[in-house]
Write an enzyme that holds these catalytic residues in place. Structure first.
Site, PDB file in Angstrom:
ATOM      1  N   CYS A   1      -0.307  -5.101   6.820  1.00  0.00           N
ATOM      2  CA  CYS A   1      -0.092  -5.500   5.496  1.00  0.00           C
ATOM      3  C   CYS A   1       0.523  -4.428   4.549  1.00  0.00           C
ATOM      4  CB  CYS A   1      -1.552  -6.167   4.727  1.00  0.00           C
ATOM      5  SG  CYS A   1      -2.118  -7.264   6.159  1.00  0.00           S
TER       6      CYS A   1
ATOM      7  N   HIS B   1      -3.365  -5.395  -4.303  1.00  0.00           N
ATOM      8  CA  HIS B   1      -3.017  -5.999  -3.040  1.00  0.00           C
ATOM      9  C   HIS B   1      -3.825  -7.395  -2.929  1.00  0.00           C
ATOM     10  CE1 HIS B   1      -2.509  -5.973   1.166  1.00  0.00           C
ATOM     11  NE2 HIS B   1      -3.828  -6.268   1.609  1.00  0.00           N
TER      12      HIS B   1
ATOM     13  N   GLU C   1     -11.246  -3.135  -3.259  1.00  0.00           N
ATOM     14  CA  GLU C   1     -10.099  -2.816  -3.983  1.00  0.00           C
ATOM     15  C   GLU C   1     -10.663  -2.510  -5.486  1.00  0.00           C
ATOM     16  OE1 GLU C   1      -5.378  -3.368  -4.728  1.00  0.00           O
ATOM     17  OE2 GLU C   1      -6.731  -5.185  -4.095  1.00  0.00           O
TER      18      GLU C   1
ATOM     19  N   LYS D   1      -0.253 -12.685  -4.573  1.00  0.00           N
ATOM     20  CA  LYS D   1      -0.652 -13.303  -3.587  1.00  0.00           C
ATOM     21  C   LYS D   1      -1.265 -14.680  -3.954  1.00  0.00           C
ATOM     22  CE  LYS D   1      -1.421  -9.438  -0.275  1.00  0.00           C
ATOM     23  NZ  LYS D   1      -0.856  -8.496  -1.030  1.00  0.00           N
TER      24      LYS D   1
ATOM     25  N   HIS E   1      -0.057 -14.252   1.302  1.00  0.00           N
ATOM     26  CA  HIS E   1      -0.279 -13.207   1.956  1.00  0.00           C
ATOM     27  C   HIS E   1       1.103 -12.905   3.061  1.00  0.00           C
ATOM     28  CE1 HIS E   1      -0.861  -9.201   3.225  1.00  0.00           C
ATOM     29  NE2 HIS E   1      -2.264  -9.219   3.420  1.00  0.00           N
TER      30      HIS E   1
ATOM     31  N   PHE F   1      -4.572  -3.992   7.850  1.00  0.00           N
ATOM     32  CA  PHE F   1      -5.308  -3.839   9.028  1.00  0.00           C
ATOM     33  C   PHE F   1      -5.140  -2.577   9.667  1.00  0.00           C
ATOM     34  CE2 PHE F   1      -5.953  -8.843  10.277  1.00  0.00           C
ATOM     35  CZ  PHE F   1      -6.981  -8.842   9.187  1.00  0.00           C
TER      36      PHE F   1
END
Length: 412
Positions: A163, A303, A314, A335, A340, A399
């Site tokens: 991502c 994010h 975050e 998002k 996403h 990830f």
């Protein structure tokens, strides 16, 4: 000697609109791009919703024959690149081609092609596999096709860091231009992984929202009732160039791209590190690289995935970096509306951030209804906010523990 690097072109293909104006209007309207997935049977999937682009026509951007030889993720990148180049007004026939590069990433690549050709293999045999199978699926082909289309002979590659892919691509392009390797770069990311196998894989990870009965409310970053992210698809491409080059050709400048930081959690293949040591380092590094202080940041484009662990981690990282200033920041998640976009997410969010700087408006985090005590910042809930934005911190966390942050500044 560091050269100042600016953004002069924005190209986006997204679940809430293609082209910067349609995309921006949808952000301002708080439009959700999430709905039931209709292009394949989801009856055996636990998550049945996604942020799909149902009306995309690749033949608006290239001819039918060429489009058929591109995987959907390449088609998206090709379209977004054309939109970015048109927006920038750059004429590559007047440029030194070896000084113009392309860096376009993808987290997954040609999953549509892999699934389709796997069926051919098992149903019809190995001798029926398309000769375009490998060129269509490999992740670097988005960058390759764009370079071929414009005849760009400079640096060309793809970054795959889940991502964080497109944020890393833009960060690398910044450095290549800043230190003299390129004058111009097309940079960003693309993704088209909403397939039966792609959806099943993320379902098995228990990473997705299963709010199937209320799709448009499913993506709810930082909200106490969030239950997972929504798969999205699309592409974001920006045109980057030196300030000197942009001024020489009379280009409109959206903003300066001023700082880049990257790190890895070195913790877990999917879960963020709870203490946010590495992610906060990436944020601080980007701010330092931009030559500003944390107090100079007005807005964080987060994010913000709508997963329990990511949003909590975050938030903790932002508080660690900004201290008391964290309470004064506007923080929002693109998002919440587009889902996403995996490897394309960061670039699409850079485009949203660039427009916030240019237009003095911050888009909301929609579906924010129930405060979470672990997520206690100002997430610009549900309505856009007029605000002069001098500097934005853009975060991407992938990830594998991959973290990337960028700082965008108002051009002076």
């Amino acid at each position: 000697m560091r050269k100042k690097v600016v953004i002069t072109g924005l190209g986006v293909v997204s679940p809430i609109g293609s082209g910067k104006e349609e995309f921006w209007k949808s952000l301002m309207d708080g439009k959700s791009g999430v709905d039931l997935i209709k292009h394949f049977d989801t009856s055996k999937h636990s998550a049945k919703i996604g942020a799909c682009i149902n009306d995309f026509n690749p033949e608006l951007y290239t001819d039918k024959k060429k489009a058929r030889r591109m995987d959907r993720f390449v088609q998206f990148a090709f379209a977004a690149s054309k939109l970015a180049v048109e927006d920038s007004g750059i004429d590559f026939t007047k440029e030194t081609r070896t000084r113009c590069g392309v860096i376009i990433g993808s987290g997954i690549g040609g999953l549509n092609t892999i699934e389709e050709q796997s069926r051919v293999m098992f149903e019809k045999g190995a001798n029926r596999i398309s000769p375009f199978f490998i060129p269509m699926l490999i992740t670097n082909m988005a960058a390759g096709e764009v370079a071929i289309n414009y005849g760009l002979m400079g640096v060309n590659y793809a970054i795959t860091s889940a991502c964080a892919s497109s944020t890393h691509c833009i960060g690398d392009a910044l450095r290549l231009i800043r230190y003299g390797d390129l004058d111009v770069a097309l940079a960003g990311g693309t993704e088209a992984a909403i397939t039966p196998l792609g959806l099943a894989g993320f379902c098995s990870l228990k990473a997705l929202s299963t709010r199937n009965d209320d799709p448009q409310k499913a993506s709810r970053p930082f909200d106490a009732k969030r239950d997972g992210f929504i798969m999205g698809e699309g592409a974001g491409i920006v045109v980057l160039e030196t300030e000197e080059h942009a001024k020489a050709r009379g280009a409109r400048i959206y903003c300066e791209i001023a700082g880049y930081g990257a790190s890895d959690d070195a913790y877990h293949i999917t879960a963020p590190e709870p203490n946010a040591v590495a992610s906060s380092f990436a944020m601080s590094a980007a701010i330092s690289d931009a030559g500003i202080t944390a107090e100079d940041i007005d807005y964080v484009n987060a994010h913000g995935t709508s997963t329990e662990l990511n949003d909590k981690s975050e938030t903790g990282a932002i508080k660690k970096v900004f201290g008391e200033h964290a309470k004064k920041l506007a923080v929002s998640s693109t998002k919440s509306m587009v889902g996403h976009l995996l490897g394309a997410a960061g670039a699409v969010e850079v485009i949203a951030s660039s427009l916030s700087i240019e237009r003095g408006i911050i888009h909301p985090t929609i579906n924010y209804e129930f405060p979470d005590p672990d997520c206690d910042l100002d997430y610009v809930p549900n309505k856009p906010r007029e605000k002069k934005v001098r500097a934005v911190l853009k975060n991407s966390l992938g990830f594998g523990g991959h973290n990337a942050s960028l700082v965008l500044k108002a051009h002076e």
